[in-house]
Design a protein around this motif. Structure first.
Motif, mmCIF file in Angstrom:
data_model
loop_
_atom_site.group_PDB
_atom_site.id
_atom_site.type_symbol
_atom_site.label_atom_id
_atom_site.label_comp_id
_atom_site.label_asym_id
_atom_site.label_seq_id
_atom_site.Cartn_x
_atom_site.Cartn_y
_atom_site.Cartn_z
ATOM 1 N N ASP A 135 45.928 -64.164 -32.544
ATOM 2 C CA ASP A 135 46.773 -64.833 -31.551
ATOM 3 C C ASP A 135 47.642 -63.849 -30.782
ATOM 4 O OD1 ASP A 135 48.455 -64.335 -33.772
ATOM 5 O OD2 ASP A 135 49.808 -65.949 -33.157
ATOM 6 N N SER A 136 47.802 -62.618 -31.290
ATOM 7 C CA SER A 136 48.580 -61.632 -30.551
ATOM 8 C C SER A 136 47.793 -60.368 -30.210
ATOM 9 C CB SER A 136 49.839 -61.239 -31.341
ATOM 10 O OG SER A 136 49.514 -60.801 -32.638
ATOM 11 N N LEU A 137 46.761 -60.052 -30.970
ATOM 12 C CA LEU A 137 45.928 -58.878 -30.694
ATOM 13 C C LEU A 137 44.510 -59.307 -30.340
ATOM 14 C CD1 LEU A 137 47.084 -56.590 -33.672
ATOM 15 C CD2 LEU A 137 48.052 -56.736 -31.369
ATOM 16 N N GLY A 138 44.397 -60.445 -29.651
ATOM 17 C CA GLY A 138 43.106 -61.092 -29.494
ATOM 18 C C GLY A 138 42.330 -60.784 -28.234
ATOM 19 N N ALA A 139 42.649 -59.691 -27.534
ATOM 20 C CA ALA A 139 41.815 -59.288 -26.395
ATOM 21 C C ALA A 139 40.439 -58.881 -26.901
ATOM 22 C CB ALA A 139 42.463 -58.133 -25.651
ATOM 23 N N LYS A 140 39.392 -59.252 -26.174
ATOM 24 C CA LYS A 140 38.044 -58.884 -26.629
ATOM 25 C C LYS A 140 37.596 -57.528 -26.096
ATOM 26 C CE LYS A 140 35.206 -61.163 -23.063
ATOM 27 N NZ LYS A 140 34.119 -62.156 -22.843
#
Length: 315
Positions: free
Chosen positions: A228-233
């Motif tokens: 939810d906070s480090l969720g860049a793909k």
């Protein structure tokens, strides 16, 4: 060509809008290493994370340049960036619209709504919310505030690094969690080689690690406790250019290590970090990064927007 990352200008611009967050030194042994460790407490920043720095810098820079439209600002976020943009917009008296995915935490979504920003929940992951947000921005003309891949955003996040170096000038190494890479890239730009940066990533979202192996940003699967906070793909183009050029290395940590580090922050210091905020600490407590004897290590505890009900209290 990417615009330069001007951290000194960002420091001047956001002064009075963001907090100079404190640092604390924790005794050796507290996080599984023999040496004392310095923690930079960005979870005490406005809206509970470092993101306020980049949001204010992006919006204020546009305002200075006469590029802030009457329709206000718009952002896509896993939660923390949306909170920051909504807070900055409220403080500056402009409208804000934020798109978040279904995966965003309830705590963060409720916080965004509490600012008065318009919130749209759409899609399973950040990438889905981003696509919907980009379409809406084209329609409304609002200023798009990217979560991590704009020069002014990266420069704003970099003020964490320049501030930390003023507070602890003898640092050798700074550990920083990575999602899209805006914070780690900003810190690397701010430090300018005066201390090394070690990127810390969840094993389940290795955006920088995969990019370094491939020689360019690539998509990764997104899952795990910190999504939810480090969720860049995918690592940002700006971040990849800065981090690869600076020789920044990436270490990977498991979800178990992140959960244990979060609990340890609570047990030792009564700091209620979110999982993303505890990720850099997990590199030490989980053994992914082992400092050399005498190495002066700083760790950015980057966020605290969490439901603390699952943090246990020792009997």
């Amino acid at each position: 060509m990417t615009a330069p990352i001007d951290v000194p200008a960002a420091r001047s611009r956001v002064a009075g809008h963001v907090r100079r967050t404190p640092v604390i030194e924790v005794e050796g042994g507290a996080f599984g290493v023999g040496e004392p460790v310095v923690l930079k407490l960005e979870l005490l920043q406005h809206t509970g994370s470092f993101k306020a720095r980049g949001a204010f810098n992006r919006i204020l820079a546009a305002q200075e340049q006469g590029e802030l439209p009457g329709s206000g600002v718009i952002a896509a976020s896993g939660g923390n960036h949306g909170l920051a943009v909504a807070h900055a917009a409220r403080q500056l008296g402009i409208p804000a619209e934020v798109f978040v995915p279904d995966a965003a935490s309830r705590v963060k979504v409720e916080g965004i709504r509490a600012t008065g920003a318009e919130v749209t929940v759409t899609g399973a992951l950040y990438a889905d919310a981003y696509a919907a947000c980009a379409a809406r921005a084209r329609q409304s003309g609002a200023l798009f505030v990217h979560a991590y891949d704009q020069p002014d955003v990266v420069a704003g996040q970099g003020t964490v690094g320049s501030e930390l170096l003023e507070q602890v000038p003898d640092l050798d190494t700074v550990l920083v969690a990575v999602g899209g890479g805006g914070l780690s890239a900003g810190v690397a730009a701010a430090l300018g080689g005066r201390a090394r940066v070690v990127a810390v990533e969840p094993e389940s979202i290795p955006t920088l690690h995969a990019a370094l192996e491939a020689g360019e940003p690539v998509d990764v699967e997104v899952s795990g406790v910190a999504s939810d906070s480090l969720g860049a793909k995918r690592i940002g183009e700006i971040a990849f250019g800065i981090l690869s050029g600076a020789g920044v290395t990436s270490v990977l940590v498991s979800d178990t290590a992140i959960i244990e580090a979060r609990q340890r922050l609570w047990d030792r210091l009564r700091l209620a970090a979110e999982h993303g905020g505890a990720t850099a600490v997990a590199a030490l407590s989980g053994g992914a990064y082992a400092p050399q004897p005498g190495e002066r290590v700083g760790v950015v505890v980057c966020g605290g927007n969490t439901d603390p009900s699952d943090l246990s209290v020792p009997s």
